[in-house]
Design a protein around this motif. Structure first.
Motif, PDB file in Angstrom:
ATOM      1  N   GLY A 201      20.912  37.712  94.004  1.00 59.60           N
ATOM      2  CA  GLY A 201      20.099  36.513  94.238  1.00 59.60           C
ATOM      3  C   GLY A 201      20.800  35.625  95.247  1.00 59.60           C
ATOM      4  O   GLY A 201      22.026  35.445  95.175  1.00 59.60           O
TER       5      GLY A 201
ATOM      6  N   GLY B  23      20.611  31.977  97.903  1.00 61.38           N
ATOM      7  CA  GLY B  23      20.012  30.714  98.294  1.00 61.38           C
ATOM      8  C   GLY B  23      19.256  30.027  97.183  1.00 61.38           C
ATOM      9  O   GLY B  23      19.555  30.190  95.994  1.00 61.38           O
ATOM     10  N   ASN B  24      18.284  29.253  97.594  1.00 63.12           N
ATOM     11  CA  ASN B  24      17.482  28.497  96.632  1.00 63.12           C
ATOM     12  C   ASN B  24      16.111  29.098  96.416  1.00 63.12           C
ATOM     13  O   ASN B  24      15.270  28.491  95.767  1.00 63.12           O
ATOM     14  CB  ASN B  24      17.306  27.049  97.124  1.00 63.12           C
ATOM     15  CG  ASN B  24      18.597  26.279  96.950  1.00 63.12           C
ATOM     16  OD1 ASN B  24      19.288  26.466  95.967  1.00 63.12           O
ATOM     17  ND2 ASN B  24      18.917  25.442  97.908  1.00 63.12           N
ATOM     18  N   ASN B  25      15.879  30.271  96.968  1.00 63.93           N
ATOM     19  CA  ASN B  25      14.563  30.876  96.767  1.00 63.93           C
ATOM     20  C   ASN B  25      14.638  31.890  95.648  1.00 63.93           C
ATOM     21  O   ASN B  25      15.660  32.045  94.991  1.00 63.93           O
ATOM     22  CB  ASN B  25      14.055  31.503  98.072  1.00 63.93           C
ATOM     23  CG  ASN B  25      14.995  32.564  98.587  1.00 63.93           C
ATOM     24  OD1 ASN B  25      15.610  33.295  97.817  1.00 63.93           O
ATOM     25  ND2 ASN B  25      15.121  32.657  99.882  1.00 63.93           N
ATOM     26  N   ARG B  26      13.569  32.575  95.446  1.00 61.19           N
ATOM     27  CA  ARG B  26      13.488  33.495  94.310  1.00 61.19           C
ATOM     28  C   ARG B  26      13.745  34.919  94.742  1.00 61.19           C
ATOM     29  O   ARG B  26      13.544  35.844  93.974  1.00 61.19           O
ATOM     30  CB  ARG B  26      12.101  33.394  93.671  1.00 61.19           C
ATOM     31  CG  ARG B  26      11.786  32.015  93.159  1.00 61.19           C
ATOM     32  CD  ARG B  26      10.303  31.751  93.176  1.00 61.19           C
ATOM     33  NE  ARG B  26      10.005  30.331  93.022  1.00 61.19           N
ATOM     34  CZ  ARG B  26       9.963  29.467  94.025  1.00 61.19           C
ATOM     35  NH1 ARG B  26      10.193  29.866  95.254  1.00 61.19           N
ATOM     36  NH2 ARG B  26       9.686  28.201  93.813  1.00 61.19           N
ATOM     37  N   LYS B  27      14.196  35.122  95.959  1.00 62.57           N
ATOM     38  CA  LYS B  27      14.308  36.466  96.497  1.00 62.57           C
ATOM     39  C   LYS B  27      15.575  37.156  96.001  1.00 62.57           C
ATOM     40  O   LYS B  27      16.638  36.547  95.921  1.00 62.57           O
ATOM     41  CB  LYS B  27      14.339  36.400  98.022  1.00 62.57           C
ATOM     42  CG  LYS B  27      14.241  37.732  98.695  1.00 62.57           C
ATOM     43  CD  LYS B  27      14.027  37.553 100.185  1.00 62.57           C
ATOM     44  CE  LYS B  27      13.872  38.892 100.865  1.00 62.57           C
ATOM     45  NZ  LYS B  27      13.546  38.770 102.286  1.00 62.57           N
ATOM     46  N   LEU B  28      15.431  38.431  95.648  1.00 63.26           N
ATOM     47  CA  LEU B  28      16.568  39.271  95.311  1.00 63.26           C
ATOM     48  C   LEU B  28      16.743  40.291  96.428  1.00 63.26           C
ATOM     49  O   LEU B  28      15.770  40.869  96.905  1.00 63.26           O
ATOM     50  CB  LEU B  28      16.343  40.003  93.981  1.00 63.26           C
ATOM     51  CG  LEU B  28      16.203  39.144  92.728  1.00 63.26           C
ATOM     52  CD1 LEU B  28      15.960  40.024  91.510  1.00 63.26           C
ATOM     53  CD2 LEU B  28      17.422  38.267  92.517  1.00 63.26           C
TER      54      LEU B  28
ATOM     55  N   TRP C 202      18.024  43.919  97.228  1.00 66.86           N
ATOM     56  CA  TRP C 202      18.230  45.107  96.407  1.00 66.86           C
ATOM     57  C   TRP C 202      19.038  46.177  97.140  1.00 66.86           C
ATOM     58  O   TRP C 202      18.906  46.353  98.358  1.00 66.86           O
ATOM     59  CB  TRP C 202      16.880  45.710  96.015  1.00 66.86           C
ATOM     60  CG  TRP C 202      16.103  44.835  95.086  1.00 66.86           C
ATOM     61  CD1 TRP C 202      15.280  43.797  95.426  1.00 66.86           C
ATOM     62  CD2 TRP C 202      16.078  44.905  93.664  1.00 66.86           C
ATOM     63  NE1 TRP C 202      14.753  43.219  94.297  1.00 66.86           N
ATOM     64  CE2 TRP C 202      15.223  43.880  93.207  1.00 66.86           C
ATOM     65  CE3 TRP C 202      16.687  45.741  92.713  1.00 66.86           C
ATOM     66  CZ2 TRP C 202      14.964  43.665  91.844  1.00 66.86           C
ATOM     67  CZ3 TRP C 202      16.435  45.533  91.370  1.00 66.86           C
ATOM     68  CH2 TRP C 202      15.576  44.503  90.947  1.00 66.86           C
TER      69      TRP C 202
END
Lengths: 111, 117
Positions: free
Chosen positions: A92, A94-99, A101
């Motif tokens: 994970g 930064g402040n976003n929800r992106k992972l 992979w």
């Protein structure tokens, strides 16, 4: 560009062996590292690691994060055929929800 | 039903068909995701919805159209797909706490195996 690299890509062991899977990352603004197990379809959550040096354990599985080395290992002791799966690592950022992979490590445990 | 469910589990469609994938989460989460999983590639994030608002759209072709009518349901509408769109489509959900690491734990459904002929 953020990336996550897992090694080895595949592994074949015998029941009872101990295995160590590796995940290394190069990302900006690290937030967490997650391990998942994917058998036939749905990846199932194993661990989330945010602090360096603290081991998380669940039965025969354990994992630890090394922020200095930008990596994590997943250990499986006394492997069983039911441990055969693809093990995925995600980070994970930064402040976003992106992972971000990795490609996964395909583990086969032979009887 | 518990966790995250997806229907159908398998779908075969022609390039001119229109179909929809459905995802439902029973975890009380407020964020939902669509991923594409292809062989020898990392999981590709397609769309993210948080509180029913689309917050990410990762350059996905317009032949994929998401819809999130409420926090428990997510759809992916498919139209005029190409054979290279054949893949496993995974839905996931999480509890979004605005940048907190706890948001990162995503729970996945079993996926829809899509084949485009």
């Amino acid at each position: 560009e953020d990336k996550v690299v897992q090694s080895p890509l595949s592994l074949v062991v015998h029941e009872g062996d101990t295995v160590t899977l590796n995940c290394s990352y190069e990302v900006t603004n690290f937030r967490s590292l997650l391990w998942y197990k994917q058998e036939k379809k749905a990846p199932t959550f194993l661990f989330m690691l945010t602090s360096s040096g603290i081991e998380k354990k669940s039965g025969r599985l354990s994992s630890i994060l090394d922020k200095k080395e930008l990596s994590s290992i997943l250990n499986i002791t006394a492997t069983q055929t039911g441990d055969s799966a693809i093990y995925l690592c995600a980070v994970g950022v930064g402040n976003n929800r992106k992972l971000i992979w990795g490609l996964g490590t395909s583990l086969a445990v032979n009887p | 039903e518990t966790g995250v469910t997806q229907t159908p589990r398998h779908l075969v469609m022609g390039m001119t068909n229109k179909k929809s994938l459905k995802c439902e989460q029973h975890l009380g989460h407020n964020a939902m995701y669509w991923y594409k999983q292809s062989a020898k590639k990392p999981l590709e994030l397609m769309f993210v919805y948080s509180l029913e608002e689309r917050v990410e759209n990762n350059s996905v072709p317009s032949r994929f159209s998401p819809e999130c009518p409420n926090s428990s349901h997510l759809f992916l509408h498919l139209h005029t797909l190409q054979p290279e769109d054949s893949a496993l489509y995974l839905c996931a959900s999480s509890q979004d706490r605005r940048g907190a690491s706890s948001t990162d734990t995503q729970y996945f459904g079993p996926g829809t195996r899509l084949t485009v002929l």
